[in-house]
Motif scaffolding. Structure first.
Motif, mmCIF file in Angstrom:
data_model
loop_
_atom_site.group_PDB
_atom_site.id
_atom_site.type_symbol
_atom_site.label_atom_id
_atom_site.label_comp_id
_atom_site.label_asym_id
_atom_site.label_seq_id
_atom_site.Cartn_x
_atom_site.Cartn_y
_atom_site.Cartn_z
ATOM 1 N N ASP A 79 0.795 -1.143 -0.175
ATOM 2 C CA ASP A 79 -0.036 0.042 0.011
ATOM 3 C C ASP A 79 1.016 1.257 -0.014
ATOM 4 O OD1 ASP A 79 -1.230 2.251 1.811
ATOM 5 O OD2 ASP A 79 -3.002 0.922 1.039
ATOM 6 N N PRO A 80 0.684 2.134 -0.756
ATOM 7 C CA PRO A 80 1.417 3.366 -0.933
ATOM 8 C C PRO A 80 1.696 4.056 0.424
ATOM 9 C CG PRO A 80 0.001 3.383 -2.774
ATOM 10 C CD PRO A 80 -0.540 2.214 -1.730
ATOM 11 N N ALA A 81 0.719 3.948 1.193
ATOM 12 C CA ALA A 81 0.881 4.585 2.743
ATOM 13 C C ALA A 81 1.852 3.999 3.607
ATOM 14 C CB ALA A 81 -0.406 4.837 3.250
ATOM 15 N N VAL A 82 1.677 2.711 3.201
ATOM 16 C CA VAL A 82 2.540 1.842 4.143
ATOM 17 C C VAL A 82 4.035 2.040 3.687
ATOM 18 C CG1 VAL A 82 3.556 -0.728 4.588
ATOM 19 C CG2 VAL A 82 0.812 -0.163 4.607
ATOM 20 N N TYR A 83 4.154 1.977 2.271
ATOM 21 C CA TYR A 83 5.581 2.293 1.868
ATOM 22 C C TYR A 83 5.996 3.534 2.342
ATOM 23 C CZ TYR A 83 9.666 3.106 -0.806
ATOM 24 O OH TYR A 83 10.801 3.172 -1.510
ATOM 25 N N GLU A 84 5.599 4.648 2.234
ATOM 26 C CA GLU A 84 5.822 5.959 2.753
ATOM 27 C C GLU A 84 6.190 5.827 4.180
ATOM 28 O OE1 GLU A 84 6.428 8.727 1.029
ATOM 29 O OE2 GLU A 84 6.115 7.215 -0.682
#
Length: 88
Positions: free
Chosen positions: A32-37
């Motif tokens: 998930d992009p938020a997890v990666y960030e």
């Protein structure tokens, strides 16, 4: 001025014989992009790449669960070697 190319070619700074180098597995990981960030920020706080942070966390989870294979070597050290105090 460029230094001459060694046995490893232009993409590596030092030649390492293939017999001494362990092959590393490559995996495709979808996050998930938020997890990666969040992971990338955490990695930056600890002066690691996102990839190194993922490996660090996976190793820690495996060790905590008693599933880290005993033949697993230490995490490869990255970056500049520590400064040595002057001898004398």
């Amino acid at each position: 001025m460029r230094r001459p190319l060694g046995a490893a070619g232009g993409e590596h700074g030092h030649a390492v014989p293939v017999s001494e180098r362990k092959e590393r597995k490559q995996v495709l990981l979808r996050l998930d992009p938020a997890v990666y960030e969040a992971l990338a920020r955490w990695a930056g706080d600890e002066l690691r790449s996102a990839n190194a942070q993922i490996e660090f966390l996976l190793r820690k989870a495996l060790a905590d669960a008693g599933r880290l294979p005993p033949a697993t070597g230490p995490l490869p050290r990255r970056g500049r070697p520590p400064k040595q105090p002057p001898q004398g």
